[in-house]
Design an enzyme around this catalytic site. Sequence first.
Site, short mmCIF file in Angstrom:
data_model
loop_
_atom_site.label_atom_id
_atom_site.label_comp_id
_atom_site.label_asym_id
_atom_site.label_seq_id
_atom_site.Cartn_x
_atom_site.Cartn_y
_atom_site.Cartn_z
N GLY A 42 -0.85 13.98 -62.53
CA GLY A 42 -1.79 12.98 -63.04
C GLY A 42 -3.08 13.51 -63.64
O GLY A 42 -3.63 12.90 -64.57
N ASP A 67 -6.64 12.24 -61.02
CA ASP A 67 -6.76 11.12 -61.95
C ASP A 67 -7.41 9.90 -61.31
O ASP A 67 -8.30 9.28 -61.89
CB ASP A 67 -5.37 10.75 -62.53
N ASP A 106 -7.13 5.93 -54.82
CA ASP A 106 -6.59 4.62 -54.47
C ASP A 106 -6.84 4.39 -52.97
O ASP A 106 -7.94 4.01 -52.59
CB ASP A 106 -5.10 4.62 -54.85
N LYS A 110 -10.37 3.10 -57.46
CA LYS A 110 -10.11 1.71 -57.03
C LYS A 110 -10.74 1.55 -55.65
O LYS A 110 -10.06 1.56 -54.63
CB LYS A 110 -8.61 1.47 -56.91
N PHE A 113 -2.69 -1.80 -61.66
CA PHE A 113 -1.93 -0.58 -61.88
C PHE A 113 -2.20 -0.09 -63.30
O PHE A 113 -2.06 -0.84 -64.26
CB PHE A 113 -0.43 -0.79 -61.65
N ASP A 155 1.03 7.71 -64.92
CA ASP A 155 2.39 7.31 -65.31
C ASP A 155 2.81 5.98 -64.71
O ASP A 155 2.25 5.49 -63.73
CB ASP A 155 3.40 8.36 -64.83
N ARG A 195 2.21 8.96 -69.67
CA ARG A 195 1.12 9.89 -69.38
C ARG A 195 0.40 10.34 -70.65
O ARG A 195 -0.76 10.76 -70.62
CB ARG A 195 1.64 11.14 -68.65
P1 5GP Z 1 -4.07 7.62 -52.86
O1 5GP Z 1 -3.62 8.76 -52.02
O2 5GP Z 1 -5.57 7.61 -53.09
O3 5GP Z 1 -3.58 6.30 -52.36
O4 5GP Z 1 -3.33 7.72 -54.22
C1 5GP Z 1 -3.69 8.51 -55.25
C2 5GP Z 1 -2.50 8.72 -56.14
O5 5GP Z 1 -1.74 7.50 -56.29
C3 5GP Z 1 -2.94 9.11 -57.52
O6 5GP Z 1 -3.01 10.51 -57.65
C4 5GP Z 1 -1.84 8.51 -58.37
O7 5GP Z 1 -0.78 9.43 -58.46
C5 5GP Z 1 -1.34 7.32 -57.61
N1 5GP Z 1 -1.91 6.05 -58.12
C6 5GP Z 1 -2.75 5.21 -57.49
N2 5GP Z 1 -3.05 4.15 -58.24
C7 5GP Z 1 -2.42 4.32 -59.42
C8 5GP Z 1 -2.35 3.56 -60.64
O8 5GP Z 1 -2.95 2.49 -60.84
N3 5GP Z 1 -1.57 4.06 -61.63
C9 5GP Z 1 -0.89 5.24 -61.48
N4 5GP Z 1 -0.16 5.64 -62.51
N5 5GP Z 1 -0.93 5.98 -60.36
C10 5GP Z 1 -1.68 5.52 -59.33
MG MG Z 2 -1.39 11.62 -58.46
#
Ligand code: 5GP
Ligand code: MG
Length: 177
Positions: A44, A100, A103, A131, A152, A159, A165
């Site tokens: 990402g 990237d 979340d 987010k 999303f 992606d 991407r």
């Molecule tokens: P976390 O561990 O903070 O929940 O997730 C981070 C990862 O989730 C990011 O590196 C990404 O790969 C994926 N992710 C979270 N939200 C999104 C989104 O809205 N779109 C995409 N493409 N990937 C996301």
């Molecule tokens: Mg990621």
Amino acid sequence: MTHQLSSTPLLSRQVIRSRVKTLARQIRQHYGEEDVLWVGLMNGAFIFLADLARQFPQPIELAFLRAASYGKKARSSGQVELDGLEKLDLVGRKVLLIDDILDTGRTMSYVSAALLEAGASDVQSCVLLDKEARREVPFQASFKGFVIEDLFVVGYGLDYAEKYRNLPEVWTVKELA
Ligand code: 5GP
Ligand code: MG
């Protein structure tokens, strides 16, 4: 599942470009001439990191790790699998970790801890998108581009099922029943 991209980008090329320049300025102000290892999370972060790094005239040392989160599929504990750490010599290094999007915060929180565990003397973090409302573990990025709603998003490295991407903008995706 069928899906649809928003009719206009959430973040245009110009908006992203200008924010990336500001982030680069903030990072430069923070580190000055210090020796910093940039660690990007694949896949990402690849476009964001490439654009950010090219804002710096000095030679930057870059490395990539692969992080996959199995939190959503497997169980709510949010397991993160990290690949490539054993190849890096992090002892005493200052690290700037780049991804990237933030979340739940599980990925960045896990990887930051793993970098410190492997000997890094300091770990700061930089994400393009945050987010904030989705956070499940406490994590604050040291540098962040944009706080976005719980949508999303794809493009600029992000992606949907490994596609999109390459889009130069950030778009939102809607899943259709
Ligand atoms: P976390 O561990 O903070 O929940 O997730 C981070 C990862 O989730 C990011 O590196 C990404 O790969 C994926 N992710 C979270 N939200 C999104 C989104 O809205 N779109 C995409 N493409 N990937 C996301
Ligand atoms: Mg990621």
